[in-house]
Design a protein around this motif. Structure first.
Motif, PDB file in Angstrom:
ATOM      1  N   CYS A 165     -11.748 -19.959  75.630  1.00 28.82           N
ATOM      2  CA  CYS A 165     -10.539 -19.133  75.745  1.00 28.82           C
ATOM      3  C   CYS A 165     -10.073 -19.020  77.189  1.00 28.82           C
ATOM      4  CB  CYS A 165     -10.793 -17.751  75.160  1.00 28.82           C
ATOM      5  SG  CYS A 165     -11.214 -17.766  73.408  1.00 28.82           S
ATOM      6  N   VAL A 166     -11.014 -18.917  78.126  1.00 33.64           N
ATOM      7  CA  VAL A 166     -10.666 -18.818  79.545  1.00 33.64           C
ATOM      8  C   VAL A 166      -9.970 -20.104  79.998  1.00 33.64           C
ATOM      9  CG1 VAL A 166     -11.573 -18.495  81.878  1.00 33.64           C
ATOM     10  CG2 VAL A 166     -12.555 -17.210  79.969  1.00 33.64           C
ATOM     11  N   GLN A 167     -10.432 -21.245  79.502  1.00 33.51           N
ATOM     12  CA  GLN A 167      -9.776 -22.520  79.818  1.00 33.51           C
ATOM     13  C   GLN A 167      -8.290 -22.469  79.442  1.00 33.51           C
ATOM     14  OE1 GLN A 167     -11.876 -25.329  77.371  1.00 33.51           O
ATOM     15  NE2 GLN A 167     -13.848 -24.782  78.265  1.00 33.51           N
ATOM     16  N   GLY A 168      -8.017 -21.952  78.255  1.00 35.80           N
ATOM     17  CA  GLY A 168      -6.643 -21.920  77.766  1.00 35.80           C
ATOM     18  C   GLY A 168      -5.754 -21.018  78.602  1.00 35.80           C
ATOM     19  N   ILE A 169      -6.264 -19.850  78.977  1.00 34.70           N
ATOM     20  CA  ILE A 169      -5.493 -18.913  79.801  1.00 34.70           C
ATOM     21  C   ILE A 169      -5.177 -19.547  81.153  1.00 34.70           C
ATOM     22  CG2 ILE A 169      -5.583 -16.695  80.994  1.00 34.70           C
ATOM     23  CD1 ILE A 169      -7.419 -15.755  78.624  1.00 34.70           C
ATOM     24  N   ASN A 170      -6.197 -20.113  81.786  1.00 36.92           N
ATOM     25  CA  ASN A 170      -5.992 -20.737  83.095  1.00 36.92           C
ATOM     26  C   ASN A 170      -5.030 -21.916  83.015  1.00 36.92           C
ATOM     27  OD1 ASN A 170      -7.629 -19.046  84.655  1.00 36.92           O
ATOM     28  ND2 ASN A 170      -9.465 -20.252  84.270  1.00 36.92           N
ATOM     29  N   SER A 171      -5.204 -22.756  82.005  1.00 35.50           N
ATOM     30  CA  SER A 171      -4.348 -23.938  81.873  1.00 35.50           C
ATOM     31  C   SER A 171      -2.894 -23.549  81.653  1.00 35.50           C
ATOM     32  CB  SER A 171      -4.840 -24.808  80.711  1.00 35.50           C
ATOM     33  OG  SER A 171      -4.026 -25.947  80.559  1.00 35.50           O
ATOM     34  N   ALA A 172      -2.664 -22.571  80.782  1.00 39.78           N
ATOM     35  CA  ALA A 172      -1.298 -22.112  80.515  1.00 39.78           C
ATOM     36  C   ALA A 172      -0.670 -21.534  81.775  1.00 39.78           C
ATOM     37  CB  ALA A 172      -1.306 -21.074  79.399  1.00 39.78           C
ATOM     38  N   PHE A 173      -1.446 -20.746  82.504  1.00 38.07           N
ATOM     39  CA  PHE A 173      -0.905 -20.110  83.705  1.00 38.07           C
ATOM     40  C   PHE A 173      -0.587 -21.138  84.791  1.00 38.07           C
ATOM     41  CE2 PHE A 173      -1.560 -17.948  87.839  1.00 38.07           C
ATOM     42  CZ  PHE A 173      -0.522 -17.032  87.753  1.00 38.07           C
ATOM     43  N   VAL A 174      -1.493 -22.092  85.003  1.00 38.03           N
ATOM     44  CA  VAL A 174      -1.266 -23.122  86.021  1.00 38.03           C
ATOM     45  C   VAL A 174       0.009 -23.899  85.714  1.00 38.03           C
ATOM     46  CG1 VAL A 174      -2.135 -25.317  86.930  1.00 38.03           C
ATOM     47  CG2 VAL A 174      -3.681 -23.350  86.715  1.00 38.03           C
ATOM     48  N   ALA A 175       0.185 -24.297  84.448  1.00 34.75           N
ATOM     49  CA  ALA A 175       1.375 -25.063  84.072  1.00 34.75           C
ATOM     50  C   ALA A 175       2.640 -24.226  84.189  1.00 34.75           C
ATOM     51  CB  ALA A 175       1.215 -25.589  82.644  1.00 34.75           C
ATOM     52  N   ALA A 176       2.556 -22.953  83.810  1.00 35.45           N
ATOM     53  CA  ALA A 176       3.727 -22.076  83.894  1.00 35.45           C
ATOM     54  C   ALA A 176       4.139 -21.851  85.347  1.00 35.45           C
ATOM     55  CB  ALA A 176       3.426 -20.735  83.221  1.00 35.45           C
ATOM     56  N   ARG A 177       3.153 -21.634  86.221  1.00 37.67           N
ATOM     57  CA  ARG A 177       3.439 -21.377  87.633  1.00 37.67           C
ATOM     58  C   ARG A 177       4.092 -22.594  88.317  1.00 37.67           C
ATOM     59  NH1 ARG A 177       1.153 -17.292  91.138  1.00 37.67           N
ATOM     60  NH2 ARG A 177       1.911 -15.359  90.186  1.00 37.67           N
ATOM     61  N   LYS A 178       3.758 -23.781  87.857  1.00 37.49           N
ATOM     62  CA  LYS A 178       4.324 -24.982  88.477  1.00 37.49           C
ATOM     63  C   LYS A 178       5.834 -25.073  88.260  1.00 37.49           C
ATOM     64  CE  LYS A 178       0.236 -27.920  88.680  1.00 37.49           C
ATOM     65  NZ  LYS A 178      -0.412 -29.169  88.221  1.00 37.49           N
ATOM     66  N   VAL A 179       6.308 -24.511  87.148  1.00 39.07           N
ATOM     67  CA  VAL A 179       7.749 -24.582  86.868  1.00 39.07           C
ATOM     68  C   VAL A 179       8.444 -23.241  87.089  1.00 39.07           C
ATOM     69  CG1 VAL A 179       7.491 -26.507  85.264  1.00 39.07           C
ATOM     70  CG2 VAL A 179       7.377 -24.166  84.377  1.00 39.07           C
ATOM     71  N   ASN A 180       7.636 -22.197  87.303  1.00 37.45           N
ATOM     72  CA  ASN A 180       8.199 -20.863  87.518  1.00 37.45           C
ATOM     73  C   ASN A 180       7.230 -20.065  88.387  1.00 37.45           C
ATOM     74  OD1 ASN A 180       9.190 -18.260  87.427  1.00 37.45           O
ATOM     75  ND2 ASN A 180       9.512 -18.217  85.220  1.00 37.45           N
TER      76      ASN A 180
END
Length: 359
Positions: A165-180
């Motif tokens: 679950c931690v992998q998913g949170i981190n991955s989503a956040f990293v990708a979101a931050r790159k575009v926003n």
């Protein structure tokens, strides 16, 4: 078998063949499954059960499957696995992380039975593991969330604070931050895989904090229903497309495709080729799929999400440096990527996530 019974059996076979009678077909291999939720959850257990049925059909009568649904993690799981083994199942799948110790214990008691555990890491000669790189799909969701949010607040419903679950949170956040770069992520832990009431409460809490995009690592459609009540809150299907319950506005889904894996492992067992293994598939292998991205998403945003999906399929890693841990310490240098061992044991948030990770 003594000589007399051997001769009797041989003679009976010869008579049947001479008379043109059909020979008795070999009994199909029995394969059992246990699920943590009901098969109708439209998420995790649903996808495993759909794959079970498809794999059984693909084997054309060589395999006969059975399953037990809504089996709690803990002692109940050990009893269920023991029951399946005593019923003569020769291959047994335990499909939830919390079944790990139970399946290890039962595998020791039945060394001639083959066992497989989904999302676990403990193996034995008769116990294999399999998992999907869900964090790859979360990167696509994060990209879409970062592009679609207007409040710059993304909500994430976690099941349990385990590495998956931690992998998913981190991955989503990293990708979101790159575009926003202004995006925030807020996390609520439900401490359940499937509980519609708790999941609805978690979604309501995130919406109350201003989140207008909700992700989930839980299995019911309750968060999507709660988002629809609120209006103008985007959601994603979890583990399956969940299209039958598609609230508006809806972005898309990640889909767990277990069918090829189960078909292969059934075949290996029938042909005597099964061996304990550790499988971890992702977008490239087809184990993680991205469902339809809906018309709520602008064409250019959809194109960007599909481009990211193709990049990951070709080898791009969602965790590519430079990336720091939450405390500001360097995790990955520029262009560096983590090995699978680091990902599998992920127990920290990346820099920028303000939530506290439960211990």
């Amino acid at each position: 078998m003594n000589r007399r019974s051997f001769l009797t059996t041989t003679a009976a076979t010869a008579v049947a063949a001479t008379a043109g009678l059909p020979l008795r077909a070999a009994e199909p291999m029995k394969v059992g499954f246990i699920y943590v939720g009901p098969v109708g959850d439209m998420g995790w257990s649903f996808q495993h059960d759909q794959a079970r049925q498809a794999a059984e059909k693909a084997l054309g009568g060589k395999v006969k499957t059975t399953y037990m649904e809504s089996v709690p993690e803990g002692p109940d799981a050990e009893r269920a696995l023991t029951q399946l083994a005593l019923q003569g199942n020769q291959l047994i799948f335990a499909t939830s992380f919390g079944y790990m110790d139970a399946v290890v214990n039962v595998a020791k008691k039945f060394p001639k039975v083959k066992f497989e555990h989904a999302t676990g890491y403990k193996r034995a000669d008769n116990l294999g593991t399999y998992d999907a790189r869900f964090y790859e799909g979360r990167a696509i969701q994060g990209y879409l969330a970062g592009k679609m949010t207007k409040s710059n607040k993304i909500g994430y419903i976690g099941s349990f604070p385990i590495p998956e679950c931690v992998q998913g949170i981190n991955s989503a956040f990293v990708a979101a931050r790159k575009v926003n770069p202004d995006v925030e992520i807020k996390v609520v832990w439900a401490y359940t895989w499937f509980d519609p009431a708790k999941e609805a409460d978690a979604a309501a809490a995130l919406i109350a904090e201003g989140c207008d995009v909700i992700m989930q690592h839980t299995d019911s459609t309750a968060p999507q229903a709660k988002a629809q009540e609120a209006g103008n809150v985007y959601t994603f299907g979890q583990a399956s497309d969940m299209s039958a319950f598609a609230p508006k506005p809806r972005i898309g889904s990640t889909i767990d495709n277990w069918t090829p894996y189960y078909t292969k492992r059934f075949t290996d067992a029938v042909e005597g080729k099964w061996a304990s293994d550790a499988t971890w598939g992702g977008i490239a292998s087809g184990m993680v799929e991205i469902g339809e991205i809906t018309s709520a998403v602008p064409d250019d945003v959809k194109a960007g999400a599909l481009e990211l999906k193709d990049k990951i399929a070709k080898g791009y890693h969602p965790f590519t440096g430079p990336l720091n841990k939450q405390d500001g310490s360097v995790w990955l240098k520029d262009g560096e990527t983590p090995d699978d061992g680091v990902i599998a044991g992920m127990n920290f948030y990346v820099e920028g996530i303000k939530a506290e990770l439960p211990k």
